[in-house]
Design an enzyme around this catalytic site. Structure first.
Site, mmCIF file in Angstrom:
data_model
loop_
_atom_site.group_PDB
_atom_site.id
_atom_site.type_symbol
_atom_site.label_atom_id
_atom_site.label_comp_id
_atom_site.label_asym_id
_atom_site.label_seq_id
_atom_site.Cartn_x
_atom_site.Cartn_y
_atom_site.Cartn_z
ATOM 1 C CG ASN A 209 -0.222 -0.086 2.503
ATOM 2 O OD1 ASN A 209 0.505 0.822 2.851
ATOM 3 N ND2 ASN A 209 -0.379 -1.200 3.223
ATOM 4 C CG ASP A 277 -7.100 -5.341 6.118
ATOM 5 O OD1 ASP A 277 -6.655 -5.214 7.264
ATOM 6 O OD2 ASP A 277 -7.685 -4.432 5.502
ATOM 7 C CE LYS A 287 8.271 -12.946 -13.694
ATOM 8 N NZ LYS A 287 8.886 -12.704 -14.981
ATOM 9 N N PRO A 305 -3.283 -11.500 10.634
ATOM 10 C CG PRO A 305 -1.329 -11.565 11.895
ATOM 11 C CD PRO A 305 -1.890 -11.929 10.549
HETATM 12 N N1 CTP Z 1 -4.242 -2.846 11.846
HETATM 13 C C1 CTP Z 1 -3.518 -3.889 12.379
HETATM 14 N N2 CTP Z 1 -3.533 -5.082 11.773
HETATM 15 C C2 CTP Z 1 -4.242 -5.306 10.660
HETATM 16 C C3 CTP Z 1 -4.986 -4.245 10.092
HETATM 17 C C4 CTP Z 1 -4.970 -3.028 10.700
HETATM 18 O O1 CTP Z 1 -2.864 -3.687 13.394
HETATM 19 N N3 CTP Z 1 -4.221 -6.492 10.088
HETATM 20 C C5 CTP Z 1 -4.287 -1.562 12.544
HETATM 21 C C6 CTP Z 1 -3.623 -0.417 11.827
HETATM 22 O O2 CTP Z 1 -2.267 -0.289 12.228
HETATM 23 C C7 CTP Z 1 -4.454 0.767 12.289
HETATM 24 C C8 CTP Z 1 -5.829 0.182 12.539
HETATM 25 O O3 CTP Z 1 -5.635 -1.200 12.691
HETATM 26 O O4 CTP Z 1 -3.997 1.287 13.517
HETATM 27 C C9 CTP Z 1 -6.827 0.421 11.448
HETATM 28 O O5 CTP Z 1 -6.285 0.096 10.189
HETATM 29 P P1 CTP Z 1 -7.141 0.360 8.896
HETATM 30 O O6 CTP Z 1 -6.343 -0.080 7.719
HETATM 31 O O7 CTP Z 1 -7.696 1.736 8.923
HETATM 32 O O8 CTP Z 1 -8.385 -0.565 9.101
HETATM 33 P P2 CTP Z 1 -8.624 -2.081 8.962
HETATM 34 O O9 CTP Z 1 -8.691 -2.697 10.299
HETATM 35 O O10 CTP Z 1 -7.628 -2.681 8.023
HETATM 36 O O11 CTP Z 1 -10.089 -2.122 8.354
HETATM 37 P P3 CTP Z 1 -10.560 -1.604 6.881
HETATM 38 O O12 CTP Z 1 -9.471 -2.005 5.932
HETATM 39 O O13 CTP Z 1 -11.833 -2.348 6.676
HETATM 40 O O14 CTP Z 1 -10.771 -0.140 6.968
#
Ligand code: CTP
Length: 423
Positions: A209, A277, A287, A305
């Protein structure tokens, strides 16, 4: 500890100023090089000549002296000191420095310094107990200033109470402590995650990302500046790590989760990383080759996680059976729509204490940019913070954390005292 140190002794306008030649002498005897800065009001109570004779250095006082300003007097004085002692620190001086005023040489150099500050307040007891002074003292403590005194006794006005400047030996002892290390987060352990994660698809491709790590790194640096012992767990970034932190580099979300657990217990956890996620259910060893035209590979993903949720609900395991939840668990909500609503939902779903909600739509330039604008969402409400540089935001957050821990420990102490009273 004081031997060979440059001490700037700033004297403001209280009767206790008459004791400062004695303080300067004691600091010199301990091996320090003492330079005095005398405010106009301070000069009503102690002479420049006395301070110059005892310290062996010229005494500064006139903010607008052309020769001093030619050398940027207040800046170099502030930079060259190892410690600044303000003795006596009047209620007026405390108020001015708490509010960042720079109306005379003393307040100007206190605003310009990045060095530890030790305040030795002295004033009438009612001024000391006034909520305005109490608030100013709290503000200054949160920002890292050390305090010594005041002590109880007979005051200059003839009344009895808390307001006398601390004794010379106590100021010396406090100066040694302040030099050892200052900062409201001294002794506090913090773990911060930062940057993106990269989830390999095959040996040459990965899911990523746009996170640059600027905000998470700045938070780690700001917490360390306030004295916290910081472990920064970072995904792949192109930026330099801040000073005085322990850096752990990781690539994937699974590695980040393991590194958080390995970092051991923490008092504060800040999840600033943009953790992917999902990862590949089955990372390809070779590859993935292009297939016949019109055929695209199907990538099967599996869930990573949720690090923030794990820390907030289970704690940091450290490989032991007992997991400990940090006192303060803070996360971000990176949103492109329904900012506050989504942040509130995340706060509840993840079980953390604060969420910094930021809009990461392309037009905001938040991911990768130097500025950020957040809403602090807690169970008690939403605070809108103005758009600012990520470093400034990190500093504001670190100060808010320090403030909250200080309030929590005050509450705990009050509780302890009242329990003792009952028993
Ligand atoms: N976070 C985490 N572990 C994950 C996903 C997110 O620790 N697997 C943490 C990020 O560091 C941040 C918070 O959760 O502090 C929210 O992350 P964000 O990307 O805004 O949300 P998501 O939980 O990924 O949900 P969505 O993608 O549906 O918005």
């Amino acid at each position: 500890m004081l031997n060979g140190k440059n001490i700037l002794l700033a004297i403001t306008g209280g009767i206790a100023a008459y004791k400062t030649p004695e303080l300067a002498r004691a600091l010199k005897k301990a091996g320090a090089d003492v330079t005095c800065v005398l405010s106009q009001n301070g000069a009503q109570f102690v002479s420049e000549l006395a301070l110059q004779s005892v310290s062996g250095n010229r005494v500064y006082g006139d903010l607008f002296s052309l020769t001093d300003e030619h050398e940027m007097g207040h800046i170099s004085l502030a930079r060259n000191a190892d410690l600044i002692i303000v003795a006596p620190a009047t209620a007026n001086t405390l108020a001015k420095i708490a509010h960042g005023e720079a109306t005379n040489m003393v307040t100007t150099l206190l605003l310009a310094t990045t060095k530890p500050i030790l305040l030795a307040p002295a004033m009438n007891w009612a001024m000391w107990e006034n909520p305005a002074t109490v608030e100013n003292v709290k503000t200054l403590s949160v920002r890292g200033a050390s305090m010594v005194g005041p002590v109880a006794g007979e005051l200059a006005c003839g009344e009895e109470g808390m307001g006398r400047m601390a004794d010379i030996e106590d100021i010396l002892e406090a100066a040694e402590m302040a030099l050892e290390l200052s900062g409201p987060l001294k002794g506090v352990l913090a773990t911060v995650t930062s940057g993106p994660t990269h989830e390999p698809i095959d040996p040459v491709r990965y899911i990523a990302n746009r996170s640059s790590g600027k905000q998470g790194h700045a938070i780690a640096g700001a917490l360390a500046e306030l004295g916290a012992e910081v472990t920064l767990i970072s995904g792949p970034t192109n930026i330099a790590p801040p000073e005085n932190i322990t850096l752990v580099n990781v690539i994937t979300a699974n590695e980040m989760m393991a590194a958080v657990n390995n970092s051991g217990c923490a008092d504060i956890f800040v999840g600033a990383a943009a953790v992917s996620d999902w990862r590949m259910a089955d990372t390809k060893k070779q590859k993935i080759k292009k297939q016949s035209p019109g055929t695209v590979p199907e990538l099967k993903l599996t869930e990573n996680p949720d690090i923030l949720k794990t820390v907030a609900t289970i704690g940091i395991s450290g490989g032991l059976s007992n997991s400990a939840r940090p006192q303060l668990v803070i996360g971000f909500a990176a949103e492109t729509e329904n900012l506050i609503e989504n942040a509130r939902r995340k706060l509840a779903a993840k079980g953390c204490d604060w969420i910094l909600a930021n809009d990461v739509s392309n037009e905001t330039d938040t991911f990768g940019g130097d500025d950020n604008q957040v809403h602090l969402v807690t169970r008690s409400g939403v605070e809108e913070w103005p758009r600012m540089n990520k470093r400034q935001l990190a500093k504001k957050l670190a100060e808010k954390i320090a403030d909250t821990l200080l309030d929590n420990s005050r509450l705990a102490n009050a509780h302890l005292t009242s329990t003792k009273d009952v028993s």
